[in-house]
Design an enzyme around this catalytic site. Structure first.
Site, PDB file in Angstrom:
ATOM      1  N   TRP A 212      -0.575  -3.760  -6.656  1.00 42.56           N
ATOM      2  CA  TRP A 212      -0.283  -3.073  -7.912  1.00 42.56           C
ATOM      3  C   TRP A 212       0.877  -2.084  -7.793  1.00 42.56           C
ATOM      4  O   TRP A 212       1.390  -1.620  -8.798  1.00 42.56           O
ATOM      5  CB  TRP A 212      -1.536  -2.315  -8.404  1.00 42.56           C
ATOM      6  CG  TRP A 212      -2.143  -1.456  -7.332  1.00 42.56           C
ATOM      7  CD1 TRP A 212      -3.196  -1.786  -6.527  1.00 42.56           C
ATOM      8  CD2 TRP A 212      -1.719  -0.163  -6.908  1.00 42.56           C
ATOM      9  NE1 TRP A 212      -3.450  -0.785  -5.621  1.00 42.56           N
ATOM     10  CE2 TRP A 212      -2.556   0.236  -5.835  1.00 42.56           C
ATOM     11  CE3 TRP A 212      -0.711   0.719  -7.323  1.00 42.56           C
ATOM     12  CZ2 TRP A 212      -2.419   1.464  -5.181  1.00 42.56           C
ATOM     13  CZ3 TRP A 212      -0.573   1.935  -6.667  1.00 42.56           C
ATOM     14  CH2 TRP A 212      -1.419   2.293  -5.607  1.00 42.56           C
TER      15      TRP A 212
ATOM     16  N   LYS B 285      -1.363 -14.576  -7.565  1.00 40.23           N
ATOM     17  CA  LYS B 285      -2.531 -13.797  -7.987  1.00 40.23           C
ATOM     18  C   LYS B 285      -2.112 -12.328  -7.973  1.00 40.23           C
ATOM     19  O   LYS B 285      -2.100 -11.678  -6.939  1.00 40.23           O
ATOM     20  CB  LYS B 285      -3.749 -13.994  -7.073  1.00 40.23           C
ATOM     21  CG  LYS B 285      -5.011 -13.419  -7.746  1.00 40.23           C
ATOM     22  CD  LYS B 285      -6.059 -12.879  -6.793  1.00 40.23           C
ATOM     23  CE  LYS B 285      -5.810 -11.498  -6.299  1.00 40.23           C
ATOM     24  NZ  LYS B 285      -5.915 -10.402  -7.275  1.00 40.23           N
TER      25      LYS B 285
ATOM     26  N   SER C 226      -2.312  -8.268  -8.819  1.00 34.27           N
ATOM     27  CA  SER C 226      -3.419  -7.312  -8.872  1.00 34.27           C
ATOM     28  C   SER C 226      -3.970  -7.265 -10.290  1.00 34.27           C
ATOM     29  O   SER C 226      -3.212  -7.252 -11.264  1.00 34.27           O
ATOM     30  CB  SER C 226      -2.912  -5.923  -8.477  1.00 34.27           C
ATOM     31  OG  SER C 226      -3.860  -4.955  -8.867  1.00 34.27           O
ATOM     32  N   GLU C 227      -5.279  -7.209 -10.407  1.00 33.59           N
ATOM     33  CA  GLU C 227      -5.906  -7.104 -11.731  1.00 33.59           C
ATOM     34  C   GLU C 227      -5.573  -5.778 -12.390  1.00 33.59           C
ATOM     35  O   GLU C 227      -5.748  -5.610 -13.595  1.00 33.59           O
ATOM     36  CB  GLU C 227      -7.415  -7.287 -11.619  1.00 33.59           C
ATOM     37  CG  GLU C 227      -7.851  -8.740 -11.492  1.00 33.59           C
ATOM     38  CD  GLU C 227      -7.434  -9.396 -10.192  1.00 33.59           C
ATOM     39  OE1 GLU C 227      -7.172  -8.662  -9.218  1.00 33.59           O
ATOM     40  OE2 GLU C 227      -7.344 -10.632 -10.154  1.00 33.59           O
TER      41      GLU C 227
ATOM     42  N   GLY D 135      -0.567  -5.997   1.004  1.00 30.76           N
ATOM     43  CA  GLY D 135      -1.735  -5.176   0.693  1.00 30.76           C
ATOM     44  C   GLY D 135      -2.266  -4.512   1.941  1.00 30.76           C
ATOM     45  O   GLY D 135      -1.536  -4.321   2.923  1.00 30.76           O
ATOM     46  N   SER D 136      -3.546  -4.197   1.914  1.00 30.96           N
ATOM     47  CA  SER D 136      -4.102  -3.406   3.015  1.00 30.96           C
ATOM     48  C   SER D 136      -4.263  -4.241   4.286  1.00 30.96           C
ATOM     49  O   SER D 136      -4.436  -5.467   4.232  1.00 30.96           O
ATOM     50  CB  SER D 136      -5.455  -2.832   2.608  1.00 30.96           C
ATOM     51  OG  SER D 136      -6.411  -3.863   2.596  1.00 30.96           O
TER      52      SER D 136
ATOM     53  N   ALA E 240      -6.821  -4.210   6.270  1.00 30.74           N
ATOM     54  CA  ALA E 240      -8.179  -4.744   6.343  1.00 30.74           C
ATOM     55  C   ALA E 240      -8.255  -6.097   5.633  1.00 30.74           C
ATOM     56  O   ALA E 240      -8.810  -7.067   6.176  1.00 30.74           O
ATOM     57  CB  ALA E 240      -9.160  -3.752   5.725  1.00 30.74           C
TER      58      ALA E 240
ATOM     59  N   GLU F 225       2.290  -8.521   4.711  1.00 30.60           N
ATOM     60  CA  GLU F 225       3.014  -7.248   4.673  1.00 30.60           C
ATOM     61  C   GLU F 225       1.943  -6.201   4.400  1.00 30.60           C
ATOM     62  O   GLU F 225       1.463  -6.080   3.282  1.00 30.60           O
ATOM     63  CB  GLU F 225       4.092  -7.318   3.586  1.00 30.60           C
ATOM     64  CG  GLU F 225       5.158  -6.279   3.719  1.00 30.60           C
ATOM     65  CD  GLU F 225       4.895  -5.112   2.811  1.00 30.60           C
ATOM     66  OE1 GLU F 225       4.283  -4.130   3.312  1.00 30.60           O
ATOM     67  OE2 GLU F 225       5.258  -5.174   1.647  1.00 30.60           O
TER      68      GLU F 225
ATOM     69  N   CYS G 265       4.147   1.347   0.931  1.00 29.02           N
ATOM     70  CA  CYS G 265       3.736   1.191   2.329  1.00 29.02           C
ATOM     71  C   CYS G 265       4.805   1.687   3.280  1.00 29.02           C
ATOM     72  O   CYS G 265       4.546   1.814   4.474  1.00 29.02           O
ATOM     73  CB  CYS G 265       3.352  -0.249   2.607  1.00 29.02           C
ATOM     74  SG  CYS G 265       4.652  -1.357   2.147  1.00 29.02           S
TER      75      CYS G 265
ATOM     76  N   GLU H 280      -2.971   5.636   6.003  1.00 32.31           N
ATOM     77  CA  GLU H 280      -2.018   5.842   4.905  1.00 32.31           C
ATOM     78  C   GLU H 280      -2.653   6.715   3.832  1.00 32.31           C
ATOM     79  O   GLU H 280      -3.707   6.356   3.303  1.00 32.31           O
ATOM     80  CB  GLU H 280      -1.721   4.496   4.244  1.00 32.31           C
ATOM     81  CG  GLU H 280      -0.552   3.745   4.772  1.00 32.31           C
ATOM     82  CD  GLU H 280      -0.341   2.470   3.965  1.00 32.31           C
ATOM     83  OE1 GLU H 280       0.812   2.182   3.645  1.00 32.31           O
ATOM     84  OE2 GLU H 280      -1.312   1.751   3.660  1.00 32.31           O
TER      85      GLU H 280
ATOM     86  N   PHE I  26      -1.205   7.336   0.885  1.00 34.14           N
ATOM     87  CA  PHE I  26      -0.870   6.656  -0.382  1.00 34.14           C
ATOM     88  C   PHE I  26      -0.955   7.599  -1.581  1.00 34.14           C
ATOM     89  O   PHE I  26      -1.566   7.298  -2.611  1.00 34.14           O
ATOM     90  CB  PHE I  26      -1.761   5.429  -0.582  1.00 34.14           C
ATOM     91  CG  PHE I  26      -0.962   4.153  -0.707  1.00 34.14           C
ATOM     92  CD1 PHE I  26      -0.155   3.709   0.327  1.00 34.14           C
ATOM     93  CD2 PHE I  26      -0.989   3.393  -1.875  1.00 34.14           C
ATOM     94  CE1 PHE I  26       0.604   2.546   0.213  1.00 34.14           C
ATOM     95  CE2 PHE I  26      -0.242   2.219  -2.005  1.00 34.14           C
ATOM     96  CZ  PHE I  26       0.557   1.797  -0.951  1.00 34.14           C
TER      97      PHE I  26
HETATM   98  C1  SIN Z   1       5.558  -1.828  -0.505  1.00 30.02           C
HETATM   99  O1  SIN Z   1       5.148  -0.706  -0.705  1.00 30.02           O
HETATM  100  O2  SIN Z   1       4.761  -2.731  -0.185  1.00 30.02           O
HETATM  101  C2  SIN Z   1       7.007  -2.223  -0.635  1.00 30.02           C
HETATM  102  C3  SIN Z   1       7.945  -1.118  -0.775  1.00 30.02           C
HETATM  103  C4  SIN Z   1       9.385  -1.562  -0.798  1.00 30.02           C
HETATM  104  O3  SIN Z   1       9.693  -2.737  -1.034  1.00 30.02           O
HETATM  105  O4  SIN Z   1      10.236  -0.716  -0.571  1.00 30.02           O
END
Ligand code: SIN
Length: 530
Positions: A202, A226, A228-229, A279-280, A282, A301, A335, A432, A434
């Site tokens: 998301w 798919k 994110s919802e 995503g995460s 985990a 990633e 991330c 993280e 976040f």
């Molecule tokens: C991400 O947070 O997964 C990607 C960030 C970016 O492309 O700079």
């Protein structure tokens, strides 16, 4: 079989979420804690978007906008105020199986088009994304919360992957290998892997899709997205533009809703040859396990724990600008956001004070309001996680220099925060955060900085600020990270490889390397040629 907890966590990048029934829709449910009817302000934005034809709420299967077969819907909320902005199709196993069949059927035609033909259609898609960047930006702000200017920036960034791969797809070269036997000729062909499942987060509702779909389509693969919802509207709008650009029915499909059923169907299908996920960590690990059953190719990633190291020989203005950019981009929800700010002892007080002053001036609010640079967090679970990390650090001796609590605006707003005296053992430095929290760690020597920076299972991005060219090289080489920013806080671009070491993932996205993830290598040996 993937577990329920895995598939549920596909919905949320890093934290658990709250799922509850919303009384106004008997067949719908909401993924956020705050949820209410639309305000007049949101209503007028939605009405404008509806007129543009980009406000899609159904899934896309075989080129047709499709309701969930049982009519179920899921609510999409604006995180800034809890408004329900849409009810979108809540799909599951049957719809996913049909999407896989469509992608599988479309592959035979799409993979055989010339690269020029695929390139032209991707180029058309890029042009349409740019033409509609305002509307797409509004959709991103509406469902994800980031400030409108940043959202429009994401559209430009996201579209750049389509433009880049429209070109790069023309350069999928094979090889001719000199043979060891005179009557043989040896070739290497590169061919598309087949049907790709792209599971996206998301935090970048457009760019994380285009970064996967661009190279996949350019190579001749077909895709099931798919999204994110929490943020499906941008994915649906971008897919509408893909259809308009001449990408044939079935080449790009979108299913969203019941993550358990969708995830399981994608993993179990032998027709899906590749899973690409952002995503995460985990969830990424569980996807790897799930993909093993049918031995799919996997690109991941995953989460980072980026150190941002400010040496005492740095240009402090450059270091401050870079630190702010990497830490507070997308309200700390990327991330590659700096997760730990390491400052050398000689400049610790001065830099931390300058950082605190600058963070104090970051305007927080609804992403549609003028001058706002920090939006809301994605949902209540995210706020609770950020706050629990801050409280944990404080209980272990860290000092809040600014913020450290929910914002008076309420909902999912959190005060931009600076915390000093952080130790690398604290939760906030292990995982993280976040969110808009800058934890500052003091260090003495270059060796110590490298040791602290590498003392984590993650290895996505790292940043260093120094005026010494020798130190730049030395430290860049010593950091166990896939991406290193030297005197620069914003490193993401379509032309460079994005991906991590250690548990931050597998494979690379963007750049010429990003194509390899969607290609099989075939060796052809022609014998008796003498
Ligand atoms: C991400 O947070 O997964 C990607 C960030 C970016 O492309 O700079």
């Amino acid at each position: 079989m993937i577990t329920t907890s895995l598939a549920r966590s596909l919905i949320h990048r890093t934290t658990s979420f709250h799922l509850h029934q919303h009384s106004s829709f008997s067949h719908s449910y909401s993924l956020r804690c705050y949820s209410r009817k639309m305000s007049t302000e949101t209503e007028s934005i939605v009405a404008r978007l509806k007129r543009s034809g980009l406000f899609q709420t159904k899934g896309l299967i075989g080129g047709k906008w499709t309701d969930a077969y049982d009519g179920r819907t899921i609510e999409v909320n604006n995180p800034a105020n809890g408004d329900v902005v849409a009810s979108v199709a809540c799909m599951g196993e049957k719809e996913t199986k049909d999407a896989i069949s469509s992608a599988y059927d479309a592959f035979s035609h799409w993979s055989k088009l010339t690269t020029t033909d695929r390139s032209n259609r991707l180029r058309n898609w890029y042009n349409l994304l740019i033409e509609h960047k305002e509307e797409l930006g509004q959709l991103i702000t509406l469902e994800q919360g980031k400030p409108l200017k940043e959202a429009i920036g994401e559209v430009t960034y996201g579209a750049s992957f389509i433009e880049f791969y429209a070109e790069e797809g023309k350069r999928v070269y094979g090889d001719i290998i000199p043979s060891t036997l005179s009557d043989r000729r040896l070739f290497v062909l590169k061919q598309p892997v087949g049907v790709v499942a792209a599971i996206t987060p998301w935090n970048f509702p457009l760019a994380m899709i285009t970064r996967k779909v661009g190279p996949a389509l350019a190579c001749g693969c077909t895709v099931i997205i798919k999204p994110s919802e929490l943020t499906p509207l941008t994915a649906l709008a971008a897919s509408e533009l893909a259809l308009q650009s001449g990408i044939p029915p079935g080449v790009l499909n979108v299913v969203m809703g019941d993550a358990t059923k969708i995830g399981t169907s994608l993993l179990e299908s032998p027709q899906v040859r590749k899973i690409t996920f952002t995503g995460s960590t985990a969830v990424g690990k569980k996807l790897m396990v799930g993909a093993a059953e049918t031995v799919k190719k996997v690109s991941l990633e995953l989460g980072g724990n980026a150190p941002c190291v400010v040496f005492d020989d740095a240009d402090l203005e450059v270091a401050l600008k870079g630190t702010l950019a990497t830490k507070f981009r997308n309200t700390g929800q990327t991330c590659v956001c700096a997760n730990r700010i390491l400052v050398q002892e000689g400049i610790y007080e001065k830099f931390t004070q300058a950082l605190t002053n600058a963070v104090q001036n970051l305007k927080v609010g609804d992403g549609f309001s003028d001058g706002v640079v920090q939006g809301p967090l994605i949902n209540e679970a995210a706020v609770q996680k950020v706050d629990s990390f801050v409280q944990d650090a404080v209980s272990k001796g860290a000092k809040v220099l600014l913020g450290g609590k929910r914002h008076s605006l309420g909902f999912t707003f959190y005060e931009p925060t600076v915390i000093g005296d952080i130790k690398n053992e604290m939760l906030i430095a292990r995982q993280e955060v976040f969110g808009p929290v800058a934890p500052v760690i003091r260090f003495k020597t270059e060796e110590e900085a490298i040791q602290i920076a590498n003392d984590t299972n993650a290895g996505l991005a790292a940043y260093i600020f120094t005026n010494s060219i020798k130190r730049s090289w030395r430290v860049s080489e010593a950091l166990e990270y896939g991406i290193v920013g030297v005197n620069e806080g914003l490193v993401s671009t379509e032309v460079a490889p994005f991906g991590g070491f250690k548990q931050s993932g597998l494979g690379r996205e963007g750049s010429k390397y990003g194509l390899d993830e969607y290609l099989e290598i075939k060796y052809v040996c022609m014998g008796n040629m003498g």
